[in-house]
Each structure stands twice: as C-alpha cells, then as structure tokens.
Design a protein around this motif. Structure first.
Motif, PDB file in Angstrom:
ATOM      1  N   ARG A   1      43.226  44.778  49.724  1.00 36.70           N
ATOM      2  CA  ARG A   1      42.515  44.380  48.831  1.00 36.70           C
ATOM      3  C   ARG A   1      41.847  42.926  49.581  1.00 36.70           C
ATOM      4  NH1 ARG A   1      47.002  45.093  45.415  1.00 36.70           N
ATOM      5  NH2 ARG A   1      46.287  46.327  43.453  1.00 36.70           N
ATOM      6  N   ILE A   2      40.812  42.517  49.242  1.00 32.03           N
ATOM      7  CA  ILE A   2      39.822  41.606  49.529  1.00 32.03           C
ATOM      8  C   ILE A   2      39.656  40.539  48.579  1.00 32.03           C
ATOM      9  CG2 ILE A   2      37.654  42.640  49.345  1.00 32.03           C
ATOM     10  CD1 ILE A   2      36.970  41.299  52.071  1.00 32.03           C
ATOM     11  N   ALA A   3      39.748  39.261  48.855  1.00 29.85           N
ATOM     12  CA  ALA A   3      39.297  38.300  47.792  1.00 29.85           C
ATOM     13  C   ALA A   3      38.164  37.691  48.129  1.00 29.85           C
ATOM     14  CB  ALA A   3      40.241  36.921  47.819  1.00 29.85           C
ATOM     15  N   VAL A   4      37.012  37.720  47.043  1.00 23.21           N
ATOM     16  CA  VAL A   4      35.692  37.112  47.521  1.00 23.21           C
ATOM     17  C   VAL A   4      35.321  35.892  46.729  1.00 23.21           C
ATOM     18  CG1 VAL A   4      33.151  37.720  47.341  1.00 23.21           C
ATOM     19  CG2 VAL A   4      34.756  39.529  47.705  1.00 23.21           C
ATOM     20  N   GLY A   5      35.056  34.557  47.420  1.00 23.02           N
ATOM     21  CA  GLY A   5      34.683  33.465  46.666  1.00 23.02           C
ATOM     22  C   GLY A   5      33.248  33.291  46.704  1.00 23.02           C
ATOM     23  N   ARG A   6      32.894  32.933  45.421  1.00 24.00           N
ATOM     24  CA  ARG A   6      31.294  32.684  45.314  1.00 24.00           C
ATOM     25  C   ARG A   6      30.952  31.450  45.063  1.00 24.00           C
ATOM     26  NH1 ARG A   6      28.327  37.389  45.276  1.00 24.00           N
ATOM     27  NH2 ARG A   6      29.568  39.546  44.932  1.00 24.00           N
ATOM     28  N   GLU A   7      29.768  30.963  45.333  1.00 23.02           N
ATOM     29  CA  GLU A   7      29.059  29.824  45.244  1.00 23.02           C
ATOM     30  C   GLU A   7      29.295  29.132  44.003  1.00 23.02           C
ATOM     31  OE1 GLU A   7      25.297  27.586  47.190  1.00 23.02           O
ATOM     32  OE2 GLU A   7      24.774  29.365  46.035  1.00 23.02           O
ATOM     33  N   ASN A   8      29.398  29.883  42.953  1.00 23.85           N
ATOM     34  CA  ASN A   8      29.415  29.265  41.551  1.00 23.85           C
ATOM     35  C   ASN A   8      30.880  29.228  41.148  1.00 23.85           C
ATOM     36  OD1 ASN A   8      30.143  31.950  41.176  1.00 23.85           O
ATOM     37  ND2 ASN A   8      28.873  32.369  39.527  1.00 23.85           N
ATOM     38  N   GLY A   9      31.686  29.376  41.951  1.00 19.54           N
ATOM     39  CA  GLY A   9      33.135  29.079  41.602  1.00 19.54           C
ATOM     40  C   GLY A   9      33.962  30.656  41.421  1.00 19.54           C
ATOM     41  N   ASP A  10      33.123  31.682  40.987  1.00 22.63           N
ATOM     42  CA  ASP A  10      33.942  32.884  40.615  1.00 22.63           C
ATOM     43  C   ASP A  10      34.895  33.557  41.812  1.00 22.63           C
ATOM     44  OD1 ASP A  10      32.522  32.725  38.281  1.00 22.63           O
ATOM     45  OD2 ASP A  10      31.166  34.486  38.690  1.00 22.63           O
ATOM     46  N   ILE A  11      35.632  34.104  41.548  1.00 26.00           N
ATOM     47  CA  ILE A  11      36.541  34.869  42.543  1.00 26.00           C
ATOM     48  C   ILE A  11      36.698  36.352  42.244  1.00 26.00           C
ATOM     49  CG2 ILE A  11      38.760  34.790  43.712  1.00 26.00           C
ATOM     50  CD1 ILE A  11      39.136  32.008  42.767  1.00 26.00           C
ATOM     51  N   GLU A  12      36.494  36.988  43.055  1.00 26.24           N
ATOM     52  CA  GLU A  12      36.607  38.654  42.847  1.00 26.24           C
ATOM     53  C   GLU A  12      37.738  39.161  43.704  1.00 26.24           C
ATOM     54  OE1 GLU A  12      32.744  39.943  43.593  1.00 26.24           O
ATOM     55  OE2 GLU A  12      31.830  38.672  42.006  1.00 26.24           O
ATOM     56  N   ILE A  13      38.344  40.036  43.189  1.00 27.86           N
ATOM     57  CA  ILE A  13      39.214  40.990  43.794  1.00 27.86           C
ATOM     58  C   ILE A  13      38.809  42.495  43.965  1.00 27.86           C
ATOM     59  CG2 ILE A  13      41.537  41.576  44.027  1.00 27.86           C
ATOM     60  CD1 ILE A  13      41.212  38.672  43.997  1.00 27.86           C
ATOM     61  N   TRP A  14      38.736  42.774  45.135  1.00 26.19           N
ATOM     62  CA  TRP A  14      38.236  44.096  45.551  1.00 26.19           C
ATOM     63  C   TRP A  14      39.155  44.934  45.940  1.00 26.19           C
ATOM     64  CZ3 TRP A  14      32.758  46.000  44.691  1.00 26.19           C
ATOM     65  CH2 TRP A  14      32.011  44.995  43.944  1.00 26.19           C
ATOM     66  N   ARG A  15      39.193  46.223  45.639  1.00 25.30           N
ATOM     67  CA  ARG A  15      40.062  47.155  46.554  1.00 25.30           C
ATOM     68  C   ARG A  15      39.367  48.492  46.670  1.00 25.30           C
ATOM     69  NH1 ARG A  15      46.067  48.801  44.600  1.00 25.30           N
ATOM     70  NH2 ARG A  15      46.682  50.510  46.487  1.00 25.30           N
ATOM     71  N   GLU A  16      39.412  48.979  47.801  1.00 26.44           N
ATOM     72  CA  GLU A  16      38.399  50.165  48.042  1.00 26.44           C
ATOM     73  C   GLU A  16      37.080  50.126  47.355  1.00 26.44           C
ATOM     74  OE1 GLU A  16      40.904  53.329  46.983  1.00 26.44           O
ATOM     75  OE2 GLU A  16      42.440  53.058  48.324  1.00 26.44           O
ATOM     76  N   TRP A  17      36.395  48.773  47.448  1.00 24.23           N
ATOM     77  CA  TRP A  17      35.095  48.574  47.199  1.00 24.23           C
ATOM     78  C   TRP A  17      34.963  48.744  45.829  1.00 24.23           C
ATOM     79  CZ3 TRP A  17      34.109  45.756  50.711  1.00 24.23           C
ATOM     80  CH2 TRP A  17      34.439  45.967  52.149  1.00 24.23           C
ATOM     81  N   HIS A  18      36.086  48.523  44.993  1.00 21.86           N
ATOM     82  CA  HIS A  18      35.919  48.674  43.455  1.00 21.86           C
ATOM     83  C   HIS A  18      36.460  47.023  43.103  1.00 21.86           C
ATOM     84  CE1 HIS A  18      36.583  49.479  39.499  1.00 21.86           C
ATOM     85  NE2 HIS A  18      37.734  49.417  39.653  1.00 21.86           N
ATOM     86  N   CYS A  19      35.658  46.557  41.986  1.00 23.56           N
ATOM     87  CA  CYS A  19      36.250  45.347  41.686  1.00 23.56           C
ATOM     88  C   CYS A  19      37.179  45.584  40.714  1.00 23.56           C
ATOM     89  CB  CYS A  19      34.836  44.504  41.085  1.00 23.56           C
ATOM     90  SG  CYS A  19      35.237  42.869  40.710  1.00 23.56           S
ATOM     91  N   GLU A  20      38.220  44.857  41.146  1.00 23.65           N
ATOM     92  CA  GLU A  20      39.488  44.950  40.120  1.00 23.65           C
ATOM     93  C   GLU A  20      39.436  43.843  39.118  1.00 23.65           C
ATOM     94  OE1 GLU A  20      43.292  47.036  41.833  1.00 23.65           O
ATOM     95  OE2 GLU A  20      42.761  45.484  42.902  1.00 23.65           O
ATOM     96  N   LEU A  21      39.206  42.602  39.672  1.00 20.03           N
ATOM     97  CA  LEU A  21      39.276  41.568  38.749  1.00 20.03           C
ATOM     98  C   LEU A  21      38.387  40.399  39.053  1.00 20.03           C
ATOM     99  CD1 LEU A  21      43.121  40.880  39.142  1.00 20.03           C
ATOM    100  CD2 LEU A  21      42.276  41.766  37.293  1.00 20.03           C
TER     101      LEU A  21
END
Length: 218
Positions: free
Chosen positions: A34-54
């Motif tokens: 999995r990879i956690a992605v932090g965005r400028e607006n404060g959102d955090i996305e959790i991706w797994r195999e290039w599918h956004c889980e959370l």
C-alpha cells in the motif's frame, strides 16, 4: 407524416475547470502493498495496486500534510472493519502536530505537539521504534513507541540545536573513532545549507559542516 412516439429527453450538464490536487508526500507500507498519499488540501488517500481503498478527508490549510509515515502494528486487537490489516498511519505538517489516524472511522485518533513549531520533515529509525520530527526551531523532537503496545507515542526528548528549520532527516550508523563498534546517528539538514550528525544515545554533536560551500567555483 409519421410522428416519433418516444418523447425527447433533455440532458443538462455543467462544465468546470478541473484543478488537480497537489501531492505533497508519499509513503509505502513496509511490505510495499500500500501507499499513502498526502495532498495539499489535507486529504490522505490509501492506494493498493493502484486502486484507492480509503480517503481520509482533510481540513484545508489547518490540516496540511507535509509528511506521512507508517509504523508496524504490534497487536490486531484494535483493528476493526476496513482497518484490518493496516499498519499505523501518521502525518505531520506545518500545524506542528504529529497525528495518528483511525483507519476504521477515517478520523484523527491522536494528535501530539512537536514542541518545536512547524514540522518540515520526519523519519523513523532502523528499528522503527523512534520517530524524529524536523522542526521550525532547528531541533529534532523524538517520539517513541511503547514497547509491546499500540498505545500513543510518547515524547522522548530533543536532539540538536541549530539556526534555521530542519528540512530533512536521516538515521544511520557511524563508526566510533578507534573502535570497531558503531553508533546510531541522526543527520539533520537545514534550510541554511548545513548538515549535522548527532548521536541519538548521548545527544552529542558528531559532525557539522556547511554543505553549500562544496562544489562551487572559488
């Protein structure tokens, strides 16, 4: 004249200028699934195999995410529902707080002050037991995991003191002079072009240099 029996349908649509959300930081889990992605607006996305889980919604500038990191989970007792199988997720930003998230409720779980102002960098040691925060006041604040528990991190102390904010951190090993042994050190890079190495055991300065002088024409 033949009349079309089907009534006409009207579709209304609106166009807007799409603005992509800037990605400020990334972090893989230890197993790389999995990879956690932090965005400028404060959102955090959790991706797994290039599918956004959370997706954990942010809170604008007040919740800006500049660093994100994972820590291994000791126990699975607190894991529920969609958070099952996830390690512990933390973020840090210019609001000066290290925040852990509940991946079941998708809300902040625990927020800890850096005691040093805005957090510009963070790093874990080799054993993933300590978290170093590079702060606005030129120090690194250290938080530690509670051994054998997934309890909130505890404040351990401060390492280093120099002018300028700490933009980068790195743990490593350094050979002790006139000895075959090594010691753990924390390298700190500031916005003034300075690199310093500090012993994590004693807090003493080992190396200090002005790196922006190297590689330039005299």
């Amino acid at each position: 004249m033949e009349v079309d029996p089907e009534p006409h349908k009207i579709h209304r649509c609106r166009f807007f200028k799409w603005k992509p959300g800037a990605i400020t930081c990334l972090a893989f889990t230890e197993d790389g699934t999995r990879i956690a992605v932090g965005r400028e607006n404060g959102d955090i996305e959790i991706w797994r195999e290039w599918h956004c889980e959370l997706v954990i919604p942010g809170y604008g500038d007040k919740g800006s995410v500049y660093r994100v990191l994972w820590l291994p989970r000791v126990s699975n007792e607190e894991e529920k529902g969609s958070s099952a199988g996830f390690p512990r997720l933390f973020t840090a930003g210019l609001n000066g707080r290290l925040v852990e998230y509940d991946l079941h409720s998708l809300k902040p779980k625990e927020g800890l002050s850096s005691y040093g102002g805005a957090i510009w960098s963070c790093e874990t040691n080799g054993d993933r037991t300590d978290v170093a925060l590079g702060c606005e006041d030129g120090t690194a604040r250290i938080y530690s995991r509670v051994e054998g528990s997934d309890a909130p991190l505890v404040y351990k102390g401060v390492i280093g003191s120099q002018k300028g904010r700490i933009l980068s951190l790195c743990y490593g090993k350094r050979r002790v002079a006139s000895s075959p042994t090594t010691e753990e050190v924390l390298a700190m890079g500031s916005n003034r072009g300075r690199i310093s190495l500090w012993s994590t055991k004693t807090g003493e300065l080992r190396v200090d240099m002005q790196a922006d002088k190297f590689g330039r024409d005299p």
